[in-house]
Design an enzyme around this catalytic site. Structure first.
Site, PDB file in Angstrom:
ATOM      1  N   HIS A   1       0.830  -1.255   0.104  1.00 48.33           N
ATOM      2  CA  HIS A   1      -0.034   0.126  -0.028  1.00 48.33           C
ATOM      3  C   HIS A   1       0.784   1.221   0.037  1.00 48.33           C
ATOM      4  O   HIS A   1       1.390   1.693   0.963  1.00 48.33           O
ATOM      5  CB  HIS A   1      -0.875  -0.194   1.334  1.00 48.33           C
ATOM      6  CG  HIS A   1      -2.149   0.970   1.113  1.00 48.33           C
ATOM      7  ND1 HIS A   1      -3.192   0.609   1.210  1.00 48.33           N
ATOM      8  CD2 HIS A   1      -1.917   2.226   0.815  1.00 48.33           C
ATOM      9  CE1 HIS A   1      -3.956   1.968   1.196  1.00 48.33           C
ATOM     10  NE2 HIS A   1      -3.240   2.584   1.119  1.00 48.33           N
TER      11      HIS A   1
ATOM     12  N   HIS B   1       1.054   5.087  -2.117  1.00 50.17           N
ATOM     13  CA  HIS B   1       0.691   6.068  -3.243  1.00 50.17           C
ATOM     14  C   HIS B   1       1.810   6.683  -3.835  1.00 50.17           C
ATOM     15  O   HIS B   1       2.718   7.337  -3.199  1.00 50.17           O
ATOM     16  CB  HIS B   1      -0.478   7.023  -2.632  1.00 50.17           C
ATOM     17  CG  HIS B   1      -1.760   6.274  -2.010  1.00 50.17           C
ATOM     18  ND1 HIS B   1      -2.905   6.402  -2.712  1.00 50.17           N
ATOM     19  CD2 HIS B   1      -1.846   5.785  -0.789  1.00 50.17           C
ATOM     20  CE1 HIS B   1      -3.621   5.787  -1.860  1.00 50.17           C
ATOM     21  NE2 HIS B   1      -3.193   5.565  -0.790  1.00 50.17           N
TER      22      HIS B   1
ATOM     23  N   ASP C   1       1.730   9.454  -5.579  1.00 48.93           N
ATOM     24  CA  ASP C   1       1.682  10.882  -5.429  1.00 48.93           C
ATOM     25  C   ASP C   1       2.282  11.608  -4.185  1.00 48.93           C
ATOM     26  O   ASP C   1       2.377  12.589  -3.926  1.00 48.93           O
ATOM     27  CB  ASP C   1       0.496  11.648  -5.994  1.00 48.93           C
ATOM     28  CG  ASP C   1      -0.759  10.889  -5.122  1.00 48.93           C
ATOM     29  OD1 ASP C   1      -0.734   9.879  -4.750  1.00 48.93           O
ATOM     30  OD2 ASP C   1      -1.874  11.321  -5.799  1.00 48.93           O
TER      31      ASP C   1
ATOM     32  N   HIS D   1      -9.993   1.216   0.211  1.00 55.07           N
ATOM     33  CA  HIS D   1      -9.715   1.777   1.435  1.00 55.07           C
ATOM     34  C   HIS D   1     -10.920   1.938   2.172  1.00 55.07           C
ATOM     35  O   HIS D   1     -11.897   2.357   1.783  1.00 55.07           O
ATOM     36  CB  HIS D   1      -9.402   3.600   1.143  1.00 55.07           C
ATOM     37  CG  HIS D   1      -7.980   3.781   0.660  1.00 55.07           C
ATOM     38  ND1 HIS D   1      -7.383   3.476  -0.606  1.00 55.07           N
ATOM     39  CD2 HIS D   1      -6.985   4.314   1.273  1.00 55.07           C
ATOM     40  CE1 HIS D   1      -6.184   3.784  -0.468  1.00 55.07           C
ATOM     41  NE2 HIS D   1      -5.850   4.330   0.538  1.00 55.07           N
TER      42      HIS D   1
ATOM     43  N   GLU E   1     -11.161   3.648   7.593  1.00 57.44           N
ATOM     44  CA  GLU E   1     -10.074   4.379   8.095  1.00 57.44           C
ATOM     45  C   GLU E   1     -10.511   5.732   8.630  1.00 57.44           C
ATOM     46  O   GLU E   1     -10.352   5.968   9.888  1.00 57.44           O
ATOM     47  CB  GLU E   1      -9.192   4.904   6.484  1.00 57.44           C
ATOM     48  CG  GLU E   1      -8.111   5.611   6.886  1.00 57.44           C
ATOM     49  CD  GLU E   1      -7.314   6.321   5.563  1.00 57.44           C
ATOM     50  OE1 GLU E   1      -8.014   6.383   4.559  1.00 57.44           O
ATOM     51  OE2 GLU E   1      -6.149   6.574   5.739  1.00 57.44           O
TER      52      GLU E   1
ATOM     53  N   ASP F   1       2.084   3.715   3.343  1.00 53.15           N
ATOM     54  CA  ASP F   1       0.736   4.834   2.883  1.00 53.15           C
ATOM     55  C   ASP F   1       1.426   5.949   1.840  1.00 53.15           C
ATOM     56  O   ASP F   1       1.084   5.791   0.578  1.00 53.15           O
ATOM     57  CB  ASP F   1       0.032   5.458   3.716  1.00 53.15           C
ATOM     58  CG  ASP F   1      -1.433   5.745   3.053  1.00 53.15           C
ATOM     59  OD1 ASP F   1      -1.793   5.148   2.216  1.00 53.15           O
ATOM     60  OD2 ASP F   1      -2.371   6.354   3.923  1.00 53.15           O
TER      61      ASP F   1
END
Ligand SMILES: [Zn+2]
Length: 342
Positions: free
Chosen positions: A14, A16, A18, A210, A213, A291
């Protein structure tokens, strides 16, 4: 665990793209690309390097005591603004795998939302193939392996999600493995994406969502039952919904947990209150992930370290869960398990 954590073989499921750009790279691109339109950009361009890096850091790294998931999500604005050309997409994908390889990550699943990168006219297919090209270049250079997860934004429509899923289908088996729903989490969002996720499954995508959370464990239950998720991003609140908890356990659903991020987004109040160890001891298949490496200013070694695992055997268990629940092909999975034994 008395080991050199950086040297351990690692899996990340997991991460990202960006949220994981190098600050140096952001500065480099801000200086070389005059089409970028961002707040304070002229000021940054006129600063000396050290000052400029500090300024960029203040925009893209969130403090540990950030206010909410929404504030956390604001720090993606500048990275997304610069990720609008094929060259930049290729470069940042390469650099993410390079950074991961340097801390001995052997396999990484990178995710991003292609529709955030169309501001200057790139098509979804170009956006996907540029990232895959960067990942491939790093695989050849560093021996790391990677796969790509296409994110669909929850603040966009189901039609937008379908567009990404349709355009991405030709890359399945060529680096793309799954779809995800990400962005701000509302209660009950799953029912808005039934058609999109059903289409994705029928085309051969894996589904990870997701959920649990910023909102309840009920979202985890819905992501599994309504959207066919076999993995859940975070899922920290799974334990608040008994049905979700029991289902995650009985179906072997994997929870992609990201401790620092979970504290920053207020999904948990503190590391001591993070349910990772409790889930692990209950036999729930958890994995440890960053993350967002830049937004949280961490790497995977950092996340493993702060969990203060009781033994190497515990680490092995998490590694094995990560391999088994990865979306890698069988050859890659057996290679990853072999690395652990050697
Ligand atoms: Zn995430």
């Amino acid at each position: 665990m008395n080991r050199n954590i950086r040297a351990l073989p690692k899996i990340e499921l997991h991460c990202h793209l960006d949220g994981s750009l190098r600050i140096d790279t952001i500065l480099d691109i801000l200086k070389s690309d005059n089409k970028i339109d961002a707040t304070d950009i002229e000021e940054i361009r006129s600063m000396d390097k050290r000052e400029a890096l500090e300024k960029i850091k203040s925009k893209v790294v969130v403090p540990i005591d950030t206010n909410s998931l929404v504030q956390y999500l604001d720090s993606f604005e500048l990275p997304v603004e610069i990720m609008q050309t094929e060259e930049v997409l290729e470069r940042v994908a390469f650099e993410l795998l390079e950074d991961a390889a340097k801390e001995n990550v052997k396999y990484i699943e990178v995710r991003y939302a292609p529709l955030l990168h169309t501001r200057r006219g790139l098509g979804v297919k170009e956006i996907i193939s540029s990232v895959l090209a960067g990942m491939k270049r790093a695989e050849e250079e560093y021996g790391i392996k990677g796969n790509l997860i296409l994110g669909c934004m929850r603040n966009m429509s189901e039609d937008d999600a379908i567009k990404v899923i349709e355009q991405g289908k030709e890359f399945i088996g060529r680096g793309v493995v799954a779809v995800d729903l990400c962005g701000p989490e509302e209660e009950g969002f799953c029912k808005n994406y039934l058609n999109a996720m059903s289409l994705a499954r029928s085309l051969g995508y894996h589904v990870t969502i997701h959920a649990g959370e910023a909102a309840s464990g009920q979202n985890v239950l819905d992501a599994i039952n309504l959207l066919g998720a076999t993995r859940i991003g975070h899922g920290v609140r799974t334990k608040d919904c008994k049905e979700a908890y029991d289902l995650v356990k009985s179906k072997g659903i994997s929870l992609e947990m990201c401790p620092t991020s979970n504290i920053q987004t207020k999904a948990v109040s503190s590391l001591e209150n993070h349910p990772f160890c409790e889930y692990l001891s209950e036999g729930i298949r958890v994995s440890l992930n960053t993350d967002n490496r830049t937004v949280s200013d961490i790497d995977l070694s950092h996340e493993i370290k702060i969990m203060d695992l009781d033994s190497y055997e515990t680490y092995e268990k998490i590694y094995k869960y990560s391999v088994e629940s990865s979306f890698a092909d069988e050859d890659t999975k057996s290679w990853l398990l072999k690395i652990l034994k050697s």
